[in-house]
Design a protein around this motif. Structure first.
Motif, short mmCIF file in Angstrom:
data_model
loop_
_atom_site.label_atom_id
_atom_site.label_comp_id
_atom_site.label_asym_id
_atom_site.label_seq_id
_atom_site.Cartn_x
_atom_site.Cartn_y
_atom_site.Cartn_z
N UNK A 163 4.13 9.74 -18.54
CA UNK A 163 3.54 8.43 -18.89
C UNK A 163 4.26 7.27 -18.00
N UNK A 164 5.47 7.44 -17.67
CA UNK A 164 6.48 6.47 -17.03
C UNK A 164 5.84 6.36 -15.43
N UNK A 165 5.48 7.50 -14.95
CA UNK A 165 5.27 7.71 -13.63
C UNK A 165 3.58 6.80 -13.78
N UNK A 207 0.06 2.48 -12.09
CA UNK A 207 -1.02 1.49 -12.40
C UNK A 207 -0.66 0.23 -12.25
N UNK A 208 0.94 -0.30 -12.18
CA UNK A 208 1.22 -1.38 -11.83
C UNK A 208 1.08 -1.78 -10.62
N UNK A 209 1.62 -0.77 -9.67
CA UNK A 209 1.61 -0.81 -8.17
C UNK A 209 -0.08 -1.01 -7.68
N UNK A 210 -0.80 -0.51 -8.43
CA UNK A 210 -2.16 -0.36 -8.07
C UNK A 210 -2.73 -2.05 -8.17
N UNK A 211 -2.34 -2.46 -9.35
CA UNK A 211 -2.78 -3.90 -9.83
C UNK A 211 -2.20 -4.88 -8.64
N UNK A 212 -0.90 -4.50 -8.19
CA UNK A 212 -0.26 -5.73 -7.31
C UNK A 212 -1.19 -5.42 -6.04
N UNK A 213 -1.50 -4.26 -5.55
CA UNK A 213 -2.40 -3.82 -4.39
C UNK A 213 -3.63 -4.58 -4.40
N UNK A 262 0.89 -1.11 0.01
CA UNK A 262 -0.05 -0.01 0.04
C UNK A 262 0.78 1.38 0.00
N UNK A 263 1.86 1.19 0.74
CA UNK A 263 2.62 2.29 0.97
C UNK A 263 3.41 2.67 -0.57
N UNK A 264 3.86 1.42 -1.13
CA UNK A 264 4.46 1.61 -2.43
C UNK A 264 3.62 2.15 -3.58
N UNK A 324 1.57 6.73 -6.73
CA UNK A 324 0.41 7.69 -7.15
C UNK A 324 0.71 8.89 -6.91
N UNK A 325 1.15 9.56 -5.68
CA UNK A 325 1.64 10.85 -5.41
C UNK A 325 2.58 11.40 -6.25
N UNK A 326 3.53 10.52 -6.54
CA UNK A 326 4.72 10.84 -7.52
C UNK A 326 4.33 11.23 -8.95
N UNK A 327 3.30 10.48 -9.29
CA UNK A 327 2.71 10.77 -10.73
C UNK A 327 1.90 12.00 -10.42
N UNK A 328 0.98 12.15 -9.62
CA UNK A 328 0.33 13.42 -9.43
C UNK A 328 1.02 14.69 -9.20
N UNK A 329 2.30 14.60 -8.54
CA UNK A 329 3.24 15.83 -8.62
C UNK A 329 4.10 16.19 -9.53
#
Length: 291
Positions: free
Chosen positions: A264-266, A271-277, A163-165, A170-175
């Motif tokens: 796009x990379x972020x 998205x990948x980390x979201x699928x894992x979670x 969840x932390x990852x 996600x926050x890195x993408x938004x920022x």
């Protein structure tokens, strides 16, 4: 520059205003973005789509209807007071002026499906073909141990770590939205110039088309009108070519391309980390409301 090149150039370049670089090299958007990262809890639905779009939750029981506006990052939160959304089938419709709307359907998984997903995998042995005796082969030690099978259940520590990852990604993408390339004065002036020329180009192209299709009994007058319209278009095309090839404008496009590649990379990482979670903790919802 011929008509096909004019249309292609216009499709690749969009307006940059108020000192901000917009999608200079992006394809024209004909519809709102796909509805992604949808997370459903008992009374809340969150997700991601086109920024500042109108989001509506439809077809709930008791004719409930709730709506919201996606924030500048495209994230939205829809809340209801009655019912349990995780057990309801509903639709999310996203719309924005000038773009085609999209609809997302949330389907409820049956009890059998949920049980199948949570049931541990059972190993089975292949039957021995009839008529062929088997001979036990002596086992030989392996230099590399076999990889452990993927666990079907996860500890709280594993889930919290994932969840932390995910939230960090996600926050890195938004920022990244705050890191949009800032144009210098020269770049902004050249960008404004190009966009004005592109608009003039379209006007001149339309004038030429009208002149060529106009109905008139005076053939000489029609030829003169077409020749004048074509000359005006050629002059604008030349100015546009010069402006687009300028170093200031090309530099702005390069910076925008770098920014979009980073974005796009972020997004792909989040998205990948979201699928894992989602596999580890079905139904987890990230609260976009505080962003």
């Amino acid at each position: 520059m011929d008509i096909k090149k004019i249309i292609l150039t216009t499709a690749l370049l969009s307006i940059a205003t108020a000192g901000e670089t917009t999608a200079l090299a992006a394809k024209p958007q004909s519809s709102v973005a796909k509805i992604t990262h949808v997370k459903v809890t008992k009374h809340k639905v969150t997700g991601h789509t086109t920024a500042k779009s109108h989001v509506v939750l439809l077809k709930l029981k008791n004719n409930q209807k709730t709506s919201a506006t996606a924030n500048k990052h495209g994230n939205f939160t829809l809340s209801v007071k009655k019912g349990n959304l995780t057990k309801l089938k509903f639709k999310i419709k996203v719309s924005k002026t000038g773009l085609k709307s999209r609809t997302y359907t949330h389907k409820v998984k049956s009890t059998a499906q949920v049980a199948a997903l949570s049931r541990p995998h059972e190993s089975t042995e292949s039957p021995t073909p009839s008529g062929k005796p088997t001979t036990a082969q002596p086992s030989t030690p392996s230099s590399t141990p076999s990889a452990p099978s993927k666990p079907t259940t996860y500890t709280k520590q594993q889930i919290d770590q994932q969840r932390k990852i995910f939230e960090d990604a996600l926050l890195a993408y938004l920022q990244i939205g705050n890191e949009a390339p800032q144009l210098t004065k020269a770049q902004q002036e050249q960008t404004d110039k190009v966009n004005k020329l592109l608009q003039t180009q379209m006007d001149k192209l339309k004038a030429l088309s009208n002149a060529m299709t106009a109905t008139t009994t005076d053939a000489d007058e029609k030829r003169r009108t077409i020749a004048e319209a074509r000359a005006e278009l050629d002059a604008v095309n030349k100015l546009c070519d010069e402006a687009i090839s300028s170093e200031e404008y090309q530099s702005a496009i390069r910076n925008e391309a770098i920014y979009r590649k980073k974005t796009e990379a972020a997004y792909n990482r989040a998205d990948a980390e979201s699928n894992k979670l989602s596999l580890m903790q079905p139904g987890y919802s990230f609260d976009f409301g505080n962003l």
